[in-house]
Design a protein around this motif. Structure first.
Motif: not given
Length: 456
Positions: A109-110, A123-127, A132-136
């Motif tokens: 988000m930042e 639109v920001v999401t975290t999968h 490995h965590l990753h944001c789309h």
């Protein structure tokens, strides 16, 4: 380390947003039942949209993620920019495996807020469905502030990656301050692994061959020149480069691998100084004689209307350009058309440019031009109506310029229609003239033959 990426989306906008906010990827399955129930109890007091955002790590910037697609489209419609690139889709991946989903979402988000949040919806999401965590993040291609498209530094990786690195450093995550942007792409790497030749592999082979016959930079430069490679291996240059055959853009030698850096090449040349090498000789080329076709042979292979016009231009002496014919010896039918040579050459160029060989193709092309004329005429009429309205001076000048452009196009298209009509009429006359001239030439050839037979 945060690996950031951004690419354009030209397909359905809703499909991309649905993928980024897929509950199967964003749901926090790692929570215990007690933690999940406690979180549910706390969020029960919040709005439904807030609950969805917290539970599935889906948040919106300048938009509601539940209705993001409609809000994206509304901005495009407001500024009349519904065509072209619909959005930009990217990701932010982290090397650490122990990072929490909350921290990943916060960094995402930042990051998006700092780079695009002032002018664009996102639109920001975290999968959470991978190791490995990753944001789309999905960003609208049109700004809700001024209606301008996302461009320039706003979609330049080497610019916004610095923001991602700064955020990782802020929260104690690993990042690479000096990433290697010159690595060989995976496309060429996979081709080489499959045994297929690439511009990189072929260039390596050429450099290896040149080094095998060289002991210093001067002999290496000579060998590469004899092999037909444009290159620069000067000591005064920061990077040594070479242009692969068939390409115009040079590549740096250091990008070919560890054995092709400046230091490695100098070391290999030094090792050759103690070995007796054969001087480089270019491959001998065997010269072969070919019977090249003349322009007349090429014209005979072309049929239809275009071939008819080319043959007629040849008879008139217009073709070939390098050979000037004696117009005094032309048949009188051909001499009459010499006055119309400019028009005939325009018609010939039209037939060649549009690949027209038959009457059906000619009439079909004419109909398409008439359709364009009708559409442009309607557009010009609409613009002329705008001139009667009370508009500003800038808009008035723009409308006049558009009318002038359309008028020029109409003049060109109407000229094309005239050429089509002339071709339809003239083609039959040309056929008759060619038959008459051919019969006359055959008659003259027979007389000449008989005259020669008498003197034998």
């Amino acid at each position: 380390m945060a690996v950031s990426k951004l690419w354009a989306v030209t397909s359905r906008l809703g499909q991309v947003i649905d993928y980024a906010a897929n509950p199967a990827k964003t749901a926090a399955d790692n929570y215990t039942e007690e933690q999940y129930q406690a979180l549910r109890d706390v969020l029960a007091y919040a709005k439904d949209e807030e609950k969805t955002e917290r539970e599935f790590f889906v948040e919106g910037i300048n938009c509601n993620p539940l209705t993001a697609r409609d809000q994206f489209v509304s901005v495009k419609q407001a500024y009349g920019k519904e065509e072209g690139i619909q959005a930009y889709h990217g990701y932010l991946s982290f090397k650490e495996q122990d990072i929490s989903p909350e921290l990943a979402q916060k960094i995402g988000m930042e990051f998006v807020n700092e780079v695009w949040g002032k002018r664009f919806q996102a639109v920001v999401t975290t999968h959470l469905n991978t190791k490995h965590l990753h944001c789309h993040y999905v960003i609208n291609s049109v700004s809700f502030v001024d209606g301008k498209r996302l461009w320039g530094d706003e979609k330049a990786w080497f610019k916004f990656r610095l923001v991602a690195d700064k955020n990782c450093e802020k929260y104690g995550l690993y990042y690479n301050p000096n990433p290697n942007r010159s690595k060989q792409s995976s496309y060429y790497y996979k081709q080489e692994q499959a045994g297929m030749p690439t511009r990189y592999s072929m260039t390596r082979q050429a450099i290896d061959e040149a080094i095998a016959h060289s002991t210093n930079l001067k002999s290496l430069d000579y060998a590469l020149t004899q092999m037909g490679y444009e290159h620069c291996v000067s000591e005064s240059r920061k990077y040594w480069t070479i242009v692969p055959k068939g390409y115009k853009k040079p590549i740096r030698l250091k990008n070919l691998g560890e054995d092709y850096t400046e230091e490695a090449i100098k070391r290999r040349l030094t090792e050759n100084q103690g070995v007796r090498l054969m001087p480089f000789t270019n491959q001998t080329v065997v010269i072969r004689q070919y019977r090249l076709p003349t322009r007349e042979h090429k014209i005979k292979k072309v049929g239809g209307l275009y071939g008819l016009y080319l043959h007629y231009c040849y008879k008139l002496g217009y073709l070939p350009k390098y050979k000037k014919q004696n117009t005094a010896r032309l048949h009188y039918l051909l001499k009459e058309d010499l006055l119309k040579l400019d028009k005939i050459t325009q018609e010939t160029r039209l037939l060649g440019r549009e690949n027209i060989s038959t009457d059906e193709q000619l009439f079909s092309y004419k109909e398409s031009v008439l359709s364009q004329i009708e559409n442009l005429t309607d557009d010009r009429t609409h613009l002329r109506k705008q001139l009667r309205k009370n508009i500003s001076d800038d808009e008035l000048s723009k409308v006049k310029e558009q009318i002038k452009t359309i008028t020029d196009k109409l003049w060109t298209l109407r000229k094309e229609v005239g050429l089509c009509d002339d071709i339809a009429k003239r083609s039959k006359v040309i056929e008759a003239n060619i038959e008459t001239v051919r019969a006359y030439e055959e008659k003259q050839d027979r007389k000449e033959q008989n005259r020669n037979d008498k003197f034998r």
